[in-house]
Design an enzyme around this catalytic site. Structure first.
Site, PDB file in Angstrom:
ATOM      1  N   ASP A   1       0.900  -1.399  -0.241  1.00 14.86           N
ATOM      2  CA  ASP A   1      -0.442   0.637   0.316  1.00 14.86           C
ATOM      3  C   ASP A   1       0.986   1.387  -0.124  1.00 14.86           C
ATOM      4  O   ASP A   1       0.586   2.361   0.278  1.00 14.86           O
ATOM      5  CB  ASP A   1      -0.985  -0.274   1.112  1.00 14.86           C
TER       6      ASP A   1
ATOM      7  N   ASP B   1      -5.779  -8.255  14.645  1.00 13.17           N
ATOM      8  CA  ASP B   1      -4.775  -9.289  14.799  1.00 13.17           C
ATOM      9  C   ASP B   1      -5.964 -10.191  15.943  1.00 13.17           C
ATOM     10  O   ASP B   1      -6.252 -11.077  16.057  1.00 13.17           O
ATOM     11  CB  ASP B   1      -3.196  -9.512  15.077  1.00 13.17           C
TER      12      ASP B   1
END
Length: 517
Positions: free
Chosen positions: A110, A261
């Site tokens: 990105d 996560d």
């Protein structure tokens, strides 16, 4: 705070049996034989890109590893503006001793700087060498890391997904050893296998030595104890392998917290999947070398975990987990809440010492003594955990590491103001404004970072921390003059902690300004 301190003792007490020196050498010898035999057998593996060619069977504790076949694995590398370490990561992943036709690498870039050019050139070079690797770039960074991982799910090959952040350098045998958990236990509904983090620059400075001790304690004691006792534990965002089915069944990656996560691993466990931690498999990474970067990393972790607590605790309470598992999950998710409590203690110390009328002095002194005794378990619980981790991970050199355990208390105290801001932000802000921790490819003491890009501008927290240092010094002097000798050590700890964190932040900022003009 007492509860969190006692829990540190508990997790330390229930984790795996400690190893003596003889057992340490025996286990190390076994691991060397495992690696040697398994690597020599890779040349005879049957090839097969689509799923299993056969089933890999091995006993992780056996002296020989019999490898009959390995499944297809996708390795995802989420990257954003990492010009100094991006190619280092790709090189390490391409050197994994795994069949090339079963190792698919997704470079999820990105980036908005020259990291794009570095990675595109590296990917093209590896493609020409026959590696199965793709470069995937997003112009729209919606969802940040979680968004990149979710967007790439449709292109995943095989049933397993390994993830590495840009600062990691896995050993060549990491994937082959970690995937065995799935191959040996196909019916155990394993969502993710998390491995331990190692450190490539732990001896670079006092700051990195303290960070390494803290991370060692989290993995070797906390993660290991939670896994062995059947408590919920989290995927740490990198150096782990996910089951693709577990990700889909749990609702995929969500970008509504800064701890995607932890969020996904908890949702997977609430859905009946297991998270496995392997303390014997290590993936090395680069630790932040500047105080500003460390504080930024801690801010993100603290805010994200509190966001996850808000999101997940209602579901945990409604679940069929036993009481112990529910309590451990809540303590885990809310662990950073100790920092506002720590800040509150020092802020209330002076008023309580100065504003108490003379007729209540005796009562105040009695309360101060009781408070000091009451705080002892909370204060020494975490150091005991970190000490045990050092002794077990480094049985030959742990005595040389005692100093960093003592000084780690200063770092934990000094960062309480910054982390308190993060906890408040997590409680009242549901956004996920991601700010990454910069990495500079720092390995040795002579490596420079203060003349590189990605510098973090200093904010006002450093000056406030210096103010809190002075405030704590005043509290320490008053404690001494008033004879509050059980309170005095805590005031000194606060003064030294805030002085170290705030002072190092200001010093490093000044160094960067001088060396760049």
């Amino acid at each position: 705070m007492l509860l969190y301190g006692i829990n540190a003792y508990w997790l330390t007490a229930v984790h795996k049996t400690k190893l003596g020196r003889r057992e340490y050498y025996q286990r190390r010898s076994v691991r060397k034989k495992q690696r040697s035999l398994a690597m020599s057998s890779l040349g005879s593996l049957k090839r097969g890109r689509n799923g299993f060619a056969s089933v890999a069977t091995a006993e992780l504790s056996a002296e020989a590893v019999e490898v009959r076949g390995l499944p297809t694995v996708t390795v995802q590398l989420p990257i954003f503006n990492e010009r100094y370490v991006a190619q280092r990561l790709l090189d390490a992943v391409c050197q994994l001793d795994y069949p090339r036709d079963r190792l698919y690498i997704q470079v999820l870039d990105d980036s908005t700087d020259d990291t794009q050019d570095i990675l595109q050139e590296a990917v093209t070079a590896y493609q020409r060498q026959g590696y199965w690797v793709d470069y995937i770039h997003r112009e729209d960074r919606t969802g940040f890391k979680a968004g990149a991982l979710q967007a790439a799910m449709s292109q995943v090959q095989g049933d397993y997904i390994a993830i590495f952040d840009a600062d990691f350098m896995p050993r060549s045998d990491w994937l082959r050893r970690t995937i065995l958990h799935y191959c040996q236990n196909p019916d155990h509904r394993i969502a993710v296998v998390q491995t331990r983090w190692g450190h490539v620059n732990s001896e670079y400075s006092l700051l990195t030595r303290l960070q390494s001790a803290g991370i060692d304690g989290h993995f070797a004691i906390e993660q290991q104890a939670r896994c062995q006792r059947g408590y919920f534990l989290n995927f740490n965002g990198t150096a782990g392998i996910w089951s693709k089915d577990a990700i889909i069944d749990s609702g995929g990656w969500h970008a509504d917290t800064l701890a995607e996560d932890m969020d996904l691993s908890y949702r997977a466990q609430l859905s009946g999947w297991r998270v496995v931690y392997d303390n014997d498999i290590v993936a090395h990474a680069e630790l932040p070398v500047s105080m500003a970067a460390f504080k930024l990393q801690q801010f993100r972790w603290a805010k994200g975990s509190i966001q996850c607590a808000k999101k997940l605790i209602p579901a945990i309470l409604r679940s069929k987990l036993n009481l112990a598992a529910k309590c451990q999950a809540i303590l885990h998710l809310t662990g950073y809440s100790v920092h506002p409590l720590m800040l509150l203690i020092i802020l209330l110390a002076l008023p309580l010492m100065l504003l108490v009328p003379p007729e209540l002095t005796a009562l105040r002194n009695m309360f101060s003594g009781f408070w000091g005794i009451f705080m002892m378990p909370a204060t020494f619980g975490p150091p005991f955990l970190y000490f045990t981790a050092q002794k077990e991970l480094y049985p030959l050199t742990w005595t040389k590491r005692l100093g960093r355990i003592l000084l780690l208390a200063l770092l934990g105290t000094g960062i309480s103001f910054s982390n308190s801001r993060a906890v408040i932000a997590g409680l009242f802000n549901t956004g996920a404004n991601f700010r990454r921790t910069p990495k500079y490819n720092i390995k040795q003491k002579g490596d420079r970072w203060d003349n590189k890009a990605y510098k973090i501008p200093m904010d006002m927290t450093a000056t406030i921390e210096i103010g809190l240092c002075l405030y704590s010094c005043i509290a320490a002097v008053i404690s001494f003059n008033e004879g509050l000798f059980l309170t005095l050590p805590f005031m000194v700890l606060y003064a030294l902690g805030y002085g170290y964190v705030g002072g190092l932040t200001l010093w490093q900022t000044w160094q960067m300004q001088v060396r760049n003009h």
